[in-house]
Design an enzyme around this catalytic site. Structure first.
Site, short mmCIF file in Angstrom:
data_model
loop_
_atom_site.label_atom_id
_atom_site.label_comp_id
_atom_site.label_asym_id
_atom_site.label_seq_id
_atom_site.Cartn_x
_atom_site.Cartn_y
_atom_site.Cartn_z
N LYS A 14 0.84 -1.21 0.00
CA LYS A 14 0.00 0.00 0.00
C LYS A 14 0.87 1.26 0.00
CE LYS A 14 -2.04 -1.19 3.88
NZ LYS A 14 -1.33 -2.46 4.20
N ARG A 128 11.92 -5.74 5.24
CA ARG A 128 11.79 -4.29 5.00
C ARG A 128 12.75 -3.48 5.87
NH1 ARG A 128 5.99 -1.65 5.44
NH2 ARG A 128 6.01 -2.71 7.45
P1 AP5 Z 1 0.67 0.42 8.83
O1 AP5 Z 1 1.93 1.18 8.80
O2 AP5 Z 1 -0.49 0.86 8.01
O3 AP5 Z 1 1.03 -1.10 8.55
P2 AP5 Z 1 0.38 -2.20 7.62
O4 AP5 Z 1 -1.00 -2.04 7.12
O5 AP5 Z 1 0.64 -3.42 8.41
O6 AP5 Z 1 1.10 -2.00 6.31
P3 AP5 Z 1 2.61 -1.87 6.06
O7 AP5 Z 1 3.03 -0.43 6.14
O8 AP5 Z 1 3.37 -2.82 6.93
O9 AP5 Z 1 2.70 -2.46 4.59
P4 AP5 Z 1 2.31 -1.85 3.19
O10 AP5 Z 1 1.13 -2.55 2.64
O11 AP5 Z 1 2.29 -0.36 3.21
O12 AP5 Z 1 3.58 -2.38 2.37
P5 AP5 Z 1 4.88 -1.59 1.91
O13 AP5 Z 1 4.56 -0.82 0.70
O14 AP5 Z 1 5.53 -0.87 3.05
O15 AP5 Z 1 0.13 0.32 10.33
C1 AP5 Z 1 0.99 0.00 11.42
C2 AP5 Z 1 0.19 -0.08 12.70
O16 AP5 Z 1 -0.45 1.19 12.95
C3 AP5 Z 1 -0.97 -1.10 12.69
O17 AP5 Z 1 -0.53 -2.41 13.04
C4 AP5 Z 1 -1.90 -0.50 13.75
O18 AP5 Z 1 -1.42 -0.74 15.04
C5 AP5 Z 1 -1.77 1.00 13.49
N1 AP5 Z 1 -2.77 1.50 12.52
C6 AP5 Z 1 -2.52 2.05 11.30
N2 AP5 Z 1 -3.68 2.41 10.69
C7 AP5 Z 1 -4.67 2.07 11.55
C8 AP5 Z 1 -6.10 2.16 11.48
N3 AP5 Z 1 -6.73 2.66 10.42
N4 AP5 Z 1 -6.80 1.71 12.54
C9 AP5 Z 1 -6.21 1.20 13.64
N5 AP5 Z 1 -4.85 1.08 13.75
C10 AP5 Z 1 -4.09 1.50 12.72
O19 AP5 Z 1 5.81 -2.83 1.46
C11 AP5 Z 1 6.34 -3.74 2.42
C12 AP5 Z 1 7.75 -4.20 1.96
O20 AP5 Z 1 7.62 -4.92 0.73
C13 AP5 Z 1 8.74 -3.07 1.67
O21 AP5 Z 1 10.02 -3.50 2.04
C14 AP5 Z 1 8.67 -2.87 0.16
O22 AP5 Z 1 9.89 -2.38 -0.31
C15 AP5 Z 1 8.37 -4.29 -0.32
N6 AP5 Z 1 7.50 -4.31 -1.50
C16 AP5 Z 1 6.32 -3.65 -1.65
N7 AP5 Z 1 5.76 -3.94 -2.84
C17 AP5 Z 1 6.62 -4.84 -3.45
C18 AP5 Z 1 6.59 -5.52 -4.69
N8 AP5 Z 1 5.59 -5.37 -5.58
N9 AP5 Z 1 7.62 -6.36 -4.99
C19 AP5 Z 1 8.65 -6.54 -4.11
N10 AP5 Z 1 8.73 -5.90 -2.91
C20 AP5 Z 1 7.73 -5.06 -2.58
#
Ligand code: AP5
Length: 215
Positions: A14, A128
């Site tokens: 995302k 990551r």
């Molecule tokens: P948040 O930061 O939103 O974490 P998440 O949803 O778990 O999502 P991530 O940021 O971990 O992953 P992402 O989907 O953004 O992937 P990314 O692009 O970074 O939330 C953290 C915490 O905050 C929650 O647990 C909760 O406690 C709280 N919170 C947040 N919002 C909330 C809400 N609305 N309500 C309640 N609590 C809330 O990619 C991940 C990795 O993969 C990176 O290293 C990237 O380089 C790699 N990557 C990405 N895409 C690819 C691809 N296509 N190919 C290869 N590698 C890739």
């Protein structure tokens, strides 16, 4: 006011997708995770409360989340376009977002569901690394910096998010299944959901998203 929701499990891409799409199409990227991490870093009241939940991979209570998102969106104007990354995450958040948009004459234009298998999500999250200074994401295998531990863009130190350790990741996936996954059917029933395969290369995902948003 136009809102695009990026839905998907932890690590589905995302944040990476939103960062690349935002500049190309003039969207404002709202990442609730980034906003909470900033609040934790600043030691604000919200940050202190949120930290307790985030460390465990639990969701921060809905009332806190709604307050910070609505406050952020109020800073825009009627022509603002938002990419919501990580919000809504519960039915309550989805209902209150819809209500708040109705009050502001805004609408959800698309709900994009980034879909990838859990084994891949675990690999992405454990590998990551993030720049402490500018926040750019890397991955120890798939998106390596030129020099280990150092950001290509600004030279800042790369670190691992405390909730990116395997035991917490498992809980985050479990919480996603229990509290967020039902939003997929909610938006499918409304005819708004587009599923995007997010197990492919980032460039391919970004092209698909741009085509949908421009189309
Ligand atoms: P948040 O930061 O939103 O974490 P998440 O949803 O778990 O999502 P991530 O940021 O971990 O992953 P992402 O989907 O953004 O992937 P990314 O692009 O970074 O939330 C953290 C915490 O905050 C929650 O647990 C909760 O406690 C709280 N919170 C947040 N919002 C909330 C809400 N609305 N309500 C309640 N609590 C809330 O990619 C991940 C990795 O993969 C990176 O290293 C990237 O380089 C790699 N990557 C990405 N895409 C690819 C691809 N296509 N190919 C290869 N590698 C890739």
């Amino acid at each position: 006011m136009e809102v695009v929701i990026l839905l998907g499990g932890p690590g589905s891409g995302k944040g990476t997708t939103a960062e690349r799409v935002r500049g190309r199409l003039g969207y404002i990227h709202i990442s609730t995770g980034d906003m909470l991490r900033e609040a934790v870093k600043n030691g604000s009241d919200i940050g202190r409360k949120a930290d307790l939940y985030m460390k465990r991979g639990e969701l921060v209570p809905d009332d806190i989340m709604i307050e910070i998102v609505v406050e952020r969106m109020r800073r825009g104007n009627k022509d603002s376009k938002y990419l919501l990354d990580g919000f809504p995450r519960t039915s309550e958040q989805a209902t209150l977002l819809e209500k708040s948009l109705a009050d502001e004459n805004g609408e959800i234009s698309h709900v994009l569901f980034l879909d990838a298998p859990s084994e891949l999500l675990i690999k992405r999250l454990t590998g990551r690394r993030i720049c402490r200074e500018c926040g750019i994401n890397y991955h120890v295998e798939t998106m390596r910096p030129k020099k280990e531990g150092v950001c290509d863009a600004c030279g800042g130190e790369l670190y691992q998010r405390p909730d990116d350790h395997e035991s917490t990741i498992k809980n985050r996936l479990d919480v996603y299944g229990r509290q967020t996954e039902s939003l997929i059917s909610r938006y499918k029933e409304k005819g708004m959901l587009k599923r995007i395969d997010s197990s492919v290369a980032v460039d391919n995902i970004v092209n698909v998203v741009v085509d949908i948003l421009e189309g």
